[in-house]
Design an enzyme around this catalytic site. Structure first.
Site, PDB file in Angstrom:
ATOM      1  N   ASP A  40       0.861  -1.183   0.000  1.00 18.47           N
ATOM      2  CA  ASP A  40       0.000   0.000   0.000  1.00 18.47           C
ATOM      3  C   ASP A  40       0.895   1.230   0.000  1.00 18.47           C
ATOM      4  OD1 ASP A  40      -1.745   2.094   0.510  1.00 18.47           O
ATOM      5  OD2 ASP A  40      -2.971   0.958   1.921  1.00 18.47           O
TER       6      ASP A  40
ATOM      7  N   SER B  44      -6.494  12.977 -14.646  1.00 17.74           N
ATOM      8  CA  SER B  44      -7.885  12.887 -15.073  1.00 17.74           C
ATOM      9  C   SER B  44      -8.299  14.218 -15.689  1.00 17.74           C
ATOM     10  CB  SER B  44      -8.791  12.588 -13.870  1.00 17.74           C
ATOM     11  OG  SER B  44     -10.164  12.704 -14.225  1.00 17.74           O
TER      12      SER B  44
ATOM     13  N   TYR C  63     -12.158  14.985  -5.517  1.00 16.87           N
ATOM     14  CA  TYR C  63     -11.377  14.171  -6.448  1.00 16.87           C
ATOM     15  C   TYR C  63     -10.690  15.059  -7.477  1.00 16.87           C
ATOM     16  CZ  TYR C  63     -10.454  10.967 -10.343  1.00 16.87           C
ATOM     17  OH  TYR C  63      -9.854  10.270 -11.369  1.00 16.87           O
TER      18      TYR C  63
ATOM     19  N   LYS D 241      -6.521  15.642  -8.426  1.00 12.80           N
ATOM     20  CA  LYS D 241      -5.962  15.450  -9.757  1.00 12.80           C
ATOM     21  C   LYS D 241      -5.398  16.754 -10.313  1.00 12.80           C
ATOM     22  CE  LYS D 241      -6.642  11.045 -10.258  1.00 12.80           C
ATOM     23  NZ  LYS D 241      -5.489  10.118 -10.402  1.00 12.80           N
TER      24      LYS D 241
END
Length: 259
Positions: free
Chosen positions: A66, A144, A157, A161
């Protein structure tokens, strides 16, 4: 084969995060097909081994870890160098998404988004900068289109990005003199485990495709082909670029498609 073109990746070492699923898996398999040695990094060993299925044992390394854990990025880079002796390309594809509305979005959700989408990318690029200088290598971050413009119900989010995009541009400036290129690929909706619930909603998919010039949702292979090019010598004068790979989604002003 994922790509039509042949690239000179034999003898090169590529590290791909998020390699067990979605875009990361497509990227890892694309580099394996092109002859690279690939380090597949992700949280689930079984998924990573599925992604590497059929690859030569001496050309891949599975690292279940991780990347949000302290020291994980340093461990990944160290293990890569111990196994292959060099590092040529880093593809930072690990990411997560969740809806966010300002009145209900909590600190724990923000911490998770930031840890996966931004902090782990920073840690990985910091850990890999030195070996990449030695090989004149390059970095490709999977960002993105949500980091380039606002999106409904996902401001947090998009913020992570957007931060990746600006980090890529700044590092391109800082590392350019060392011969290290740094770029980002900005997909729109792509078939993946994270996106599947929404794509299973026929009404949502219908409305989504109305915004996509090419009329279909991207596959991980669509994104992987662009990564292969951007990381290759053919893109040797491209750095600091945020490249939309979105089927024309970001070409629209938002006006509905004519009936």
């Amino acid at each position: 084969m994922i790509a039509w073109a042949d690239y000179p990746y034999a003898g090169r070492v590529v590290l791909v995060t998020g390699a067990g699923t979605g875009i990361g898996r497509g990227v890892a398999r694309a580099f394996l097909e092109q002859g690279a040695s690939v380090v597949l990094v992700g949280r689930t060993e079984a998924s990573l081994r599925e992604a590497a299925a059929g690859a030569d044992a001496d050309r891949h390394l599975v690292l279940p870890i991780d990347l949000t854990d302290d020291g994980a990025a340093l461990t990944v880079v160290r293990d890569t160098l111990d196994r292959f002796g060099r590092l040529d390309v880093v593809v930072a594809s690990a990411g997560t998404s969740m809806p966010s509305r300002i009145d209900t979005f909590d600190d724990a959700s923000w911490e998770r988004l930031r840890a996966v989408n931004l902090d782990s990318v920073l840690a990985l690029l910091r850990a890999s900068a030195c070996p990449l200088r030695k090989t004149k290598g390059n970095i490709v971050a999977i960002s993105s289109v949500a980091g380039m413009r606002g999106d409904w119900g996902s401001f947090a989010y998009g913020a992570t990005k957007a931060a990746v995009n600006v980090m890529v541009q700044g590092l391109a400036l800082d590392l350019g003199a060392d011969g290290v290129r740094v770029n980002a690929i900005a997909p729109a909706f792509t078939v993946s485990r994270l996106a599947q619930d929404r794509l299973d909603d026929d009404r949502f998919t219908e409305r989504l495709l109305d915004r996509v010039a090419l009329g279909r949702v991207a596959t991980p292979e669509d994104i992987a082909r662009v990564v292969l090019f951007v990381a290759s010598p053919d893109a040797g004068y491209i750095t600091g670029a945020i490249i939309p790979v979105d089927g024309g989604t970001s070409a629209s002003s938002g006006t509905p498609r004519p009936l």
